[in-house]
Write an enzyme that holds these catalytic residues in place. Structure first.
Site, PDB file in Angstrom:
ATOM      1  N   THR A  75       4.479 -13.607   3.591  1.00  0.00           N
ATOM      2  CA  THR A  75       4.872 -13.502   2.174  1.00  0.00           C
ATOM      3  C   THR A  75       6.141 -14.310   1.975  1.00  0.00           C
ATOM      4  O   THR A  75       7.172 -14.038   2.602  1.00  0.00           O
ATOM      5  CB  THR A  75       5.105 -12.016   1.817  1.00  0.00           C
ATOM      6  OG1 THR A  75       3.887 -11.321   2.044  1.00  0.00           O
ATOM      7  CG2 THR A  75       5.530 -11.858   0.367  1.00  0.00           C
ATOM      8  N   LYS A 107      10.886  -4.694  -0.209  1.00  0.00           N
ATOM      9  CA  LYS A 107      11.433  -6.040   0.056  1.00  0.00           C
ATOM     10  C   LYS A 107      10.911  -7.052  -0.952  1.00  0.00           C
ATOM     11  O   LYS A 107      11.672  -7.899  -1.435  1.00  0.00           O
ATOM     12  CB  LYS A 107      11.042  -6.434   1.489  1.00  0.00           C
ATOM     13  CG  LYS A 107      10.963  -7.919   1.756  1.00  0.00           C
ATOM     14  CD  LYS A 107      10.518  -8.202   3.159  1.00  0.00           C
ATOM     15  CE  LYS A 107       9.035  -8.435   3.316  1.00  0.00           C
ATOM     16  NZ  LYS A 107       8.532  -9.740   2.960  1.00  0.00           N
ATOM     17  N   LEU A 154      -1.778   5.809  -7.535  1.00  0.00           N
ATOM     18  CA  LEU A 154      -1.438   6.811  -8.548  1.00  0.00           C
ATOM     19  C   LEU A 154      -1.113   8.165  -7.914  1.00  0.00           C
ATOM     20  O   LEU A 154      -1.102   9.182  -8.597  1.00  0.00           O
ATOM     21  CB  LEU A 154      -2.584   6.957  -9.559  1.00  0.00           C
ATOM     22  CG  LEU A 154      -2.760   5.804 -10.561  1.00  0.00           C
ATOM     23  CD1 LEU A 154      -3.984   6.014 -11.444  1.00  0.00           C
ATOM     24  CD2 LEU A 154      -1.520   5.620 -11.437  1.00  0.00           C
ATOM     25  N   GLY A 156       7.546   2.976   0.420  1.00  0.00           N
ATOM     26  CA  GLY A 156       8.327   2.407   1.521  1.00  0.00           C
ATOM     27  C   GLY A 156       7.541   1.298   2.188  1.00  0.00           C
ATOM     28  O   GLY A 156       6.659   0.688   1.570  1.00  0.00           O
ATOM     29  N   CYS A 182       6.928  -4.054   2.929  1.00  0.00           N
ATOM     30  CA  CYS A 182       6.505  -5.018   1.902  1.00  0.00           C
ATOM     31  C   CYS A 182       6.992  -4.681   0.498  1.00  0.00           C
ATOM     32  O   CYS A 182       7.726  -5.466  -0.099  1.00  0.00           O
ATOM     33  CB  CYS A 182       4.986  -5.112   1.913  1.00  0.00           C
ATOM     34  SG  CYS A 182       4.346  -5.528   3.532  1.00  0.00           S
ATOM     35  N   ASP A 206       3.498 -15.686  20.169  1.00  0.00           N
ATOM     36  CA  ASP A 206       4.732 -14.972  19.842  1.00  0.00           C
ATOM     37  C   ASP A 206       5.770 -15.340  20.882  1.00  0.00           C
ATOM     38  O   ASP A 206       5.434 -15.592  22.039  1.00  0.00           O
ATOM     39  CB  ASP A 206       4.505 -13.448  19.834  1.00  0.00           C
ATOM     40  CG  ASP A 206       5.490 -12.742  18.935  1.00  0.00           C
ATOM     41  OD1 ASP A 206       5.075 -12.218  17.883  1.00  0.00           O
ATOM     42  OD2 ASP A 206       6.697 -12.740  19.278  1.00  0.00           O
ATOM     43  N   LYS A 215       3.958   5.863   5.563  1.00  0.00           N
ATOM     44  CA  LYS A 215       2.722   6.431   5.003  1.00  0.00           C
ATOM     45  C   LYS A 215       1.861   6.827   6.203  1.00  0.00           C
ATOM     46  O   LYS A 215       2.234   6.541   7.356  1.00  0.00           O
ATOM     47  CB  LYS A 215       2.008   5.428   4.109  1.00  0.00           C
ATOM     48  CG  LYS A 215       1.505   4.180   4.824  1.00  0.00           C
ATOM     49  CD  LYS A 215       0.694   3.307   3.880  1.00  0.00           C
ATOM     50  CE  LYS A 215       0.113   2.117   4.607  1.00  0.00           C
ATOM     51  NZ  LYS A 215      -0.721   1.281   3.773  1.00  0.00           N
TER      52      LYS A 215
HETATM   53  C1  UGA Z   1       1.295  -3.219   0.588  1.00  0.00           C
HETATM   54  C2  UGA Z   1       0.178  -3.622  -0.397  1.00  0.00           C
HETATM   55  O1  UGA Z   1      -0.557  -2.465  -0.779  1.00  0.00           O
HETATM   56  C3  UGA Z   1      -0.773  -4.639   0.252  1.00  0.00           C
HETATM   57  O2  UGA Z   1      -1.718  -5.077  -0.706  1.00  0.00           O
HETATM   58  C4  UGA Z   1       0.046  -5.817   0.744  1.00  0.00           C
HETATM   59  O3  UGA Z   1      -0.768  -6.757   1.413  1.00  0.00           O
HETATM   60  C5  UGA Z   1       1.089  -5.343   1.722  1.00  0.00           C
HETATM   61  O4  UGA Z   1       1.951  -4.399   1.057  1.00  0.00           O
HETATM   62  C6  UGA Z   1       1.872  -6.529   2.190  1.00  0.00           C
HETATM   63  O5  UGA Z   1       2.577  -7.135   1.379  1.00  0.00           O
HETATM   64  O6  UGA Z   1       1.686  -6.972   3.339  1.00  0.00           O
HETATM   65  P1  UGA Z   1       1.461  -1.464   2.569  1.00  0.00           P
HETATM   66  O7  UGA Z   1       2.919  -1.786   2.608  1.00  0.00           O
HETATM   67  O8  UGA Z   1       0.705  -1.399   3.841  1.00  0.00           O
HETATM   68  O9  UGA Z   1       0.675  -2.542   1.653  1.00  0.00           O
HETATM   69  O10 UGA Z   1       1.359  -0.045   1.893  1.00  0.00           O
HETATM   70  P2  UGA Z   1       0.750   0.627   0.586  1.00  0.00           P
HETATM   71  O11 UGA Z   1      -0.496   1.314   0.959  1.00  0.00           O
HETATM   72  O12 UGA Z   1       0.744  -0.273  -0.582  1.00  0.00           O
HETATM   73  O13 UGA Z   1       1.865   1.739   0.368  1.00  0.00           O
HETATM   74  C7  UGA Z   1       3.213   1.374   0.136  1.00  0.00           C
HETATM   75  C8  UGA Z   1       4.058   2.607  -0.085  1.00  0.00           C
HETATM   76  O14 UGA Z   1       3.721   3.224  -1.313  1.00  0.00           O
HETATM   77  C9  UGA Z   1       3.897   3.686   0.974  1.00  0.00           C
HETATM   78  O15 UGA Z   1       5.142   4.263   1.258  1.00  0.00           O
HETATM   79  C10 UGA Z   1       2.968   4.687   0.331  1.00  0.00           C
HETATM   80  O16 UGA Z   1       3.111   5.978   0.823  1.00  0.00           O
HETATM   81  C11 UGA Z   1       3.406   4.598  -1.117  1.00  0.00           C
HETATM   82  N1  UGA Z   1       2.330   4.991  -2.053  1.00  0.00           N
HETATM   83  C12 UGA Z   1       1.185   4.289  -2.109  1.00  0.00           C
HETATM   84  C13 UGA Z   1       2.526   6.073  -2.890  1.00  0.00           C
HETATM   85  O17 UGA Z   1       3.576   6.735  -2.865  1.00  0.00           O
HETATM   86  N2  UGA Z   1       1.527   6.418  -3.743  1.00  0.00           N
HETATM   87  C14 UGA Z   1       0.362   5.737  -3.811  1.00  0.00           C
HETATM   88  O18 UGA Z   1      -0.518   6.118  -4.620  1.00  0.00           O
HETATM   89  C15 UGA Z   1       0.184   4.646  -2.971  1.00  0.00           C
END
Ligand code: UGA
Length: 501
Positions: free
Chosen positions: A143, A288, A275, A282, A285, A52, A345
């Site tokens: 990504t 964006k 679900l 948020g 990932c 880095d 989250k």
């Molecule tokens: C997400 C994807 O889930 C990964 O598979 C991917 O690798 C990653 O982006 C990435 O591109 O690097 P992440 O951003 O860590 O992972 O978070 P998620 O667990 O997917 O949650 C994303 C958002 O959706 C959070 O704000 C979470 O609170 C919200 N969420 C998730 C909900 O509101 N409800 C759900 O049932 C699940």
């Protein structure tokens, strides 16, 4: 995608020296993707140097500390560093020139109008090109929009300085923050996009552990691999927005979103993940990546309608949380609101695109006085929303509050002493945007409790008429205009009657 610079006769015979089964690997970028990938590759037995340009980050990692909050990562860093397989450095040139494989894991943030900003990736690729010697496998973990592997390949070709040849493999990552180490070590599938057999053969060797465990590996083109990543995140975003819409409908028609999510998840074609309704998706990932795919589609003269709809619903979620609070409290001006959680989250300190931050900004614009607490994300939260007072505990946040908003689903919040919180608050308004709490219990404690589309009421057989009536009686402002602590009506059975919104 295999590219070579013009050179001597034996150019293609440059040997790939390595100990059986292990490789020397450089990982560029020590954010979530790079640091987790580097550490886990070391765990597989490879000799890894994580690079880095930010010296403080490297110093922190060298001292055995992990700069991000990620379950299990610090221990794995310490373990592999102690075993001599994992090192950290700002010296890209030396590390790359000694590596057989280079993983690019730098950030690819959102640029203007949703276009992905590839400047860090291009900069890293240029430096890799200038320093690689012999054969190097270049793996794109970041990504990146479709066509990037092709572009990076051309860029490397133009910048090669030494006797060198390379292949590019697009190997998108599907790790979730909070469970990133587990996800990396136990992927549901591995995507390998390449146009040369050598590239695929080498990355399969790097991932021998996956091959041995029969983890599905999809070999495809660079372009398809790139789109798979955006398709996956866009689908998850659509799924979350879909369930958020269902929760909104449930609130209006007296249906229960928890049971609906459960029933939907039992359908193998739907699957249970993503679900849970909430204040919106948020993180660094999903928002964006949906925007980036919209941008890519627009460039190809296609309107990605579902992506737009997912973002539209997501924005509405933030507004809906504020509207609901206003329905309960009236004007939010000078109302003291406790915010429980600012991370996007649970189990992460990341606040990027956090719904809690968007909601806090909206509340602030309406004149609310905001007090926030998060178990680990306060450092970043203070930077995002300097107008919010941050305190050291959930109890401090709730002290004298007119309402508490539960915005991040931390386990710590589920375990709070809510009887104590009720006593601390000026008015016991509790909005649980993530459906984390036992609604019946909160109502029994005397909270004016609202969740997100569940049928929280004294008993499942209560009528909607009863629910509405009791709701009204609790959304009460005293004649003095001041909020007073009010005792919710207690039914004959001793249960407190309060409806969902
Ligand atoms: C997400 C994807 O889930 C990964 O598979 C991917 O690798 C990653 O982006 C990435 O591109 O690097 P992440 O951003 O860590 O992972 O978070 P998620 O667990 O997917 O949650 C994303 C958002 O959706 C959070 O704000 C979470 O609170 C919200 N969420 C998730 C909900 O509101 N409800 C759900 O049932 C699940």
């Amino acid at each position: 995608m295999r590219k070579e610079t013009p050179g001597p006769e034996n150019f293609n015979e440059i040997s790939i020296e390595r100990k059986a089964g292990t490789m020397k690997i450089s990982v560029i970028g020590t954010g979530y993707v790079g640091l987790v990938a580097g550490t886990c590759l070391a765990e597989f037995g490879h000799e890894v140097t994580c690079i880095d340009r930010i010296k403080e980050k490297i110093d922190c990692l060298k001292s055995g500390k992990c700069p991000i909050h990620e379950e299990g990562l610090e221990d794995l860093i310490k373990k592999n560093a102690a075993a001599g397989r994992l090192d950290f450095s700002t010296d890209l040139a030396t590390s790359v020139s000694n590596s057989q494989a280079v993983f690019l894991g730098v950030g690819t943030p959102e640029g203007p109008s949703g276009k992905t900003d590839l400047s860090a990736l291009r900069g890293a690729a240029r430096q890799v090109a200038q320093n690689m010697r012999g054969y190097t496998l270049v793996v794109i973990k970041s990504t990146v929009p479709v066509g990037t592997a092709e572009e990076i390949s051309r860029l490397i070709n133009h910048n090669i300085r030494h006797l060198a040849t390379f292949d590019i493999v697009s190997n998108p990552e599907f790790l979730r923050q909070g469970t990133a180490v587990y996800d990396f070590l136990n992927p549901e599938r591995v995507i390998l996009g390449a146009s040369s057999e050598t590239g695929v053969k080498l990355i399969r060797e790097i991932y021998e552990s996956f091959v041995e465990r029969d983890i599905p590996i999809i070999e495809t083109t660079n372009e398809t691999a790139e789109v798979i990543k955006y398709a996956a995140n866009s689908f998850l975003a659509v799924k979350i927005s879909f369930i958020n819409e269902m929760a909104s409908i449930c609130q209006k028609v007296n249906a229960d979103i928890s049971q609906i999510s459960r029933a939907l998840g039992m359908d193998r074609r739907i699957a249970p993940g993503c679900l849970n309704p909430g204040p919106g998706f948020g993180g660094s990932c999903l928002p964006k990546d949906v925007k980036s795919l919209i941008y890519t589609a627009r460039g190809a003269k296609y309107r990605f309608r579902l992506g737009r709809a997912a973002l539209d619903v997501n924005k509405h979620q933030h507004k809906a949380v504020v509207d609901k609070l206003r329905q309960t409290l009236g004007s939010l001006r000078r109302k003291r609101i406790a915010l429980l959680g600012v991370a996007f989250k649970a189990n992460t300190d990341d606040t990027r695109e956090s719904p809690a931050i968007h909601i806090a900004r909206r509340l602030y614009r309406e004149g609310a006085e905001l007090v926030a607490y998060d178990p680990v994300a306060m450092k970043l939260g203070k930077i995002d929303i300097p107008e919010v007072a941050f305190v050291d505990s959930a109890y401090d946040a709730c002290y004298n509050a007119d309402a508490t908003l539960l915005l991040t689903e931390w386990q710590e919040f589920r375990e709070l002493d809510f009887a104590r919180i009720k006593m601390l608050m000026a008015r016991p308004v509790l909005h649980d945007t993530r459906n984390c709490l036992d609604g019946q219990k909160m109502i029994a404690l005397g909270f004016e409790y609202k969740d997100n589309g569940r049928m929280t009421r004294p008993s499942a057989i209560g009528t909607s008429r009863q629910v509405e009536a009791s709701s009204l009686s609790l959304n009460f402002e005293s004649s003095s205009g001041k909020h007073e602590k009010i005792s919710p009506p207690v039914s004959a059975s001793g249960a407190v009657a309060l409806g969902k919104s």
